[in-house]
Enzyme design. Structure first.
Site, PDB file in Angstrom:
ATOM      1  CB  SER A 206      35.062  59.459  38.612  1.00 43.30           C
ATOM      2  OG  SER A 206      34.658  58.518  39.564  1.00 43.30           O
TER       3      SER A 206
ATOM      4  CE  LYS B 284      39.216  61.922  38.063  1.00 47.51           C
ATOM      5  NZ  LYS B 284      40.043  62.060  36.843  1.00 47.51           N
TER       6      LYS B 284
ATOM      7  CE1 TYR C  50      38.145  59.409  42.225  1.00 47.52           C
ATOM      8  CE2 TYR C  50      40.201  60.217  41.298  1.00 47.52           C
ATOM      9  CZ  TYR C  50      38.986  59.565  41.150  1.00 47.52           C
ATOM     10  OH  TYR C  50      38.627  59.084  39.914  1.00 47.52           O
TER      11      TYR C  50
HETATM   12  C1  WQD Z   1      33.744  48.797  45.195  1.00 50.46           C
HETATM   13  C2  WQD Z   1      32.983  48.089  46.290  1.00 50.46           C
HETATM   14  C3  WQD Z   1      33.818  48.492  48.486  1.00 50.46           C
HETATM   15  C4  WQD Z   1      37.614  46.409  48.167  1.00 50.46           C
HETATM   16  C5  WQD Z   1      36.438  53.815  43.430  1.00 50.46           C
HETATM   17  C6  WQD Z   1      36.519  55.277  43.183  1.00 50.46           C
HETATM   18  C7  WQD Z   1      35.939  55.574  41.835  1.00 50.46           C
HETATM   19  C8  WQD Z   1      36.642  54.760  40.810  1.00 50.46           C
HETATM   20  C9  WQD Z   1      36.522  53.279  41.120  1.00 50.46           C
HETATM   21  C10 WQD Z   1      38.431  56.076  39.916  1.00 50.46           C
HETATM   22  C11 WQD Z   1      32.777  48.976  47.512  1.00 50.46           C
HETATM   23  C12 WQD Z   1      33.943  47.027  48.113  1.00 50.46           C
HETATM   24  C13 WQD Z   1      36.388  46.981  47.877  1.00 50.46           C
HETATM   25  C14 WQD Z   1      37.676  45.274  49.048  1.00 50.46           C
HETATM   26  C15 WQD Z   1      35.292  45.344  49.269  1.00 50.46           C
HETATM   27  N1  WQD Z   1      38.017  55.130  40.748  1.00 50.46           N
HETATM   28  N2  WQD Z   1      35.256  46.447  48.422  1.00 50.46           N
HETATM   29  N3  WQD Z   1      36.502  44.787  49.550  1.00 50.46           N
HETATM   30  O1  WQD Z   1      34.986  52.706  45.846  1.00 50.46           O
HETATM   31  O2  WQD Z   1      33.180  52.048  44.164  1.00 50.46           O
HETATM   32  O3  WQD Z   1      35.089  53.434  43.427  1.00 50.46           O
HETATM   33  O4  WQD Z   1      37.103  53.108  42.421  1.00 50.46           O
HETATM   34  O5  WQD Z   1      37.855  56.684  39.094  1.00 50.46           O
HETATM   35  O6  WQD Z   1      36.136  56.949  41.602  1.00 50.46           O
HETATM   36  O7  WQD Z   1      35.747  55.918  44.159  1.00 50.46           O
HETATM   37  O8  WQD Z   1      35.462  51.060  43.980  1.00 50.46           O
HETATM   38  O9  WQD Z   1      36.493  48.831  43.909  1.00 50.46           O
HETATM   39  O10 WQD Z   1      37.153  50.432  45.777  1.00 50.46           O
HETATM   40  O11 WQD Z   1      34.902  49.376  45.797  1.00 50.46           O
HETATM   41  O12 WQD Z   1      34.252  44.880  49.744  1.00 50.46           O
HETATM   42  O13 WQD Z   1      38.768  44.705  49.364  1.00 50.46           O
HETATM   43  O14 WQD Z   1      33.763  46.985  46.717  1.00 50.46           O
HETATM   44  O15 WQD Z   1      33.407  48.625  49.831  1.00 50.46           O
HETATM   45  O16 WQD Z   1      31.509  48.684  48.040  1.00 50.46           O
HETATM   46  P1  WQD Z   1      34.601  52.323  44.474  1.00 50.46           P
HETATM   47  P2  WQD Z   1      36.095  49.905  44.866  1.00 50.46           P
END
Ligand code: WQD
Length: 341
Positions: free
Chosen positions: A126, A155, A151
């Site tokens: 990741s 990785k 998490y």
């Molecule tokens: C993306 C952006 C949030 C929810 C994670 C893991 C990564 C991978 C993908 C496994 C961020 C914003 C989110 C919401 C929002 N997983 N957001 N409102 O955190 O980039 O990555 O998931 O492999 O390893 O770390 O993904 O989709 O959670 O967030 O504004 O209700 O969307 O703050 O900026 P992230 P995400």
């Protein structure tokens, strides 16, 4: 036919990869104890491919049970290892559960791969391993910062375990660093089934749009980005899936130059949260009910991939646009609206 063991085969990325592998001539068996996944997804893969797909409902932390799978499948060409817990937030609350599950299962799979001489190994890594990068876009050589969560640490540790293991043995390995996988297969027969309230952006968007959630929040609008919200590299899950097939083809053809070889899987384009929401509304003709909220602890301000290496070495060429990611995610949400999955 080359047979591949896919761990976590009933998961979101696992099931899309199984479809791509079968459609590209591989034979596949899955192992997934469905502790975090839905066995129904495999039925969707069977419908798409027209092939029966066997799943071993085995906990990979149980070495003896895991070993029996290899005794029954002594002709494996490769393993694609997806099985792991993947919730950033949950890992902060329960670090030992994450270290025990994600690392024990990996060690068990590698022990069996060695004992049964499985020559090729592809690992689901990741972009989280980069932490908060100083420079973007990130290449595979970008130095890793301390992981933002347990998490992410699993990785980073997983990559070290694999690197040290393959250096002393006969396994050839590839580490695939996903950016943000989103969307669903165009057939809408498979897609993402979040457990409980989705932490990730796109399922939060689609569940809010369909009314499963009353509203959603943009988590932080005071970041140093073009509109104040975080930047990520969203990549269609079917593009991610195809990269796994290309990675296996590459290993089977003996083309890997180093062991393990690492590839970033992102489009190379970064979009802000607000841009994703706007793309969703425009592509689907729906208005999203969202609020501007506070930052989420641990979030990286901005990260997106330099994907030149995967393009040059694997011949990988991501096909889906952000709009297509949004329409496929919405079509899937509409499809599962009334299903008790
Ligand atoms: C993306 C952006 C949030 C929810 C994670 C893991 C990564 C991978 C993908 C496994 C961020 C914003 C989110 C919401 C929002 N997983 N957001 N409102 O955190 O980039 O990555 O998931 O492999 O390893 O770390 O993904 O989709 O959670 O967030 O504004 O209700 O969307 O703050 O900026 P992230 P995400």
């Amino acid at each position: 036919m080359q047979k591949i063991l896919v761990t976590g085969g009933c998961g979101y990325i696992g099931v899309h990869t199984i479809v791509d592998l079968i459609q590209n001539g591989y034979d596949v068996v899955s192992v997934d104890n469905n502790s975090r996944s839905n066995a129904n997804l495999l039925k969707g893969a069977e419908e798409i491919t027209g092939r029966a797909i066997k799943n071993y409902a085995v906990d990979l932390c149980d070495f003896e049970e895991t070993r029996k799978i290899f005794q029954e499948n002594s002709d494996l060409t490769g393993i694609i290892h997806f099985a792991a817990y993947k919730s950033v937030g949950e890992s902060v609350q329960k670090p030992l559960m994450y270290f025990e599950n994600n690392l024990t299962s990996l060690v068990n799979i590698l022990k069996c791969a060695e004992e049964f001489n499985v020559p090729h190994f592809v690992f689901s890594s990741s972009c989280t391993v980069y932490g908060s990068p100083d420079k973007i876009p990130v290449t595979e050589e970008t130095p890793q910062q301390p992981a933002e969560s347990p998490y992410g640490a699993t990785k980073q540790m997983g990559e070290v375990i694999i690197s040290d293991t393959v250096k002393s043995g006969n396994i050839k390995a590839i580490l695939l660093r996903y950016f943000n996988p989103v969307g669903a297969h165009p057939s809408t027969l498979i897609g993402e089934i979040p457990l409980g309230r989705p932490a990730n952006l796109v399922p939060a968007i689609t569940q809010t749009a369909i009314g499963k959630l009353p509203t959603m929040q943009v988590l932080g609008t005071d970041y140093p980005t073009k509109d104040g919200s975080c930047v990520r590299d969203y990549i269609h899950v079917s593009d991610i899936a195809h990269a796994h097939t290309l990675a296996l083809d590459y290993l089977v053809a003996g083309q890997n130059k180093v062991n393990p070889e690492i590839f970033n899987l992102g489009t190379g384009d970064g979009y802000t949260v607000l841009e994703v929401i706007n793309a969703f509304e425009k592509a689907n003709g729906v208005k999203l009910n969202y609020e501007l909220g506070p930052r989420r602890p641990g979030d990286v301000v901005a990260i997106y991939a330099n994907n030149n290496k995967a393009k040059a070495e694997l011949g990988w060429d991501p096909q889906y646009t952000l709009e297509e990611m949004m329409t496929s995610a919405w079509q899937w949400e509409l499809k599962i609206k009334d299903q008790q999955l």
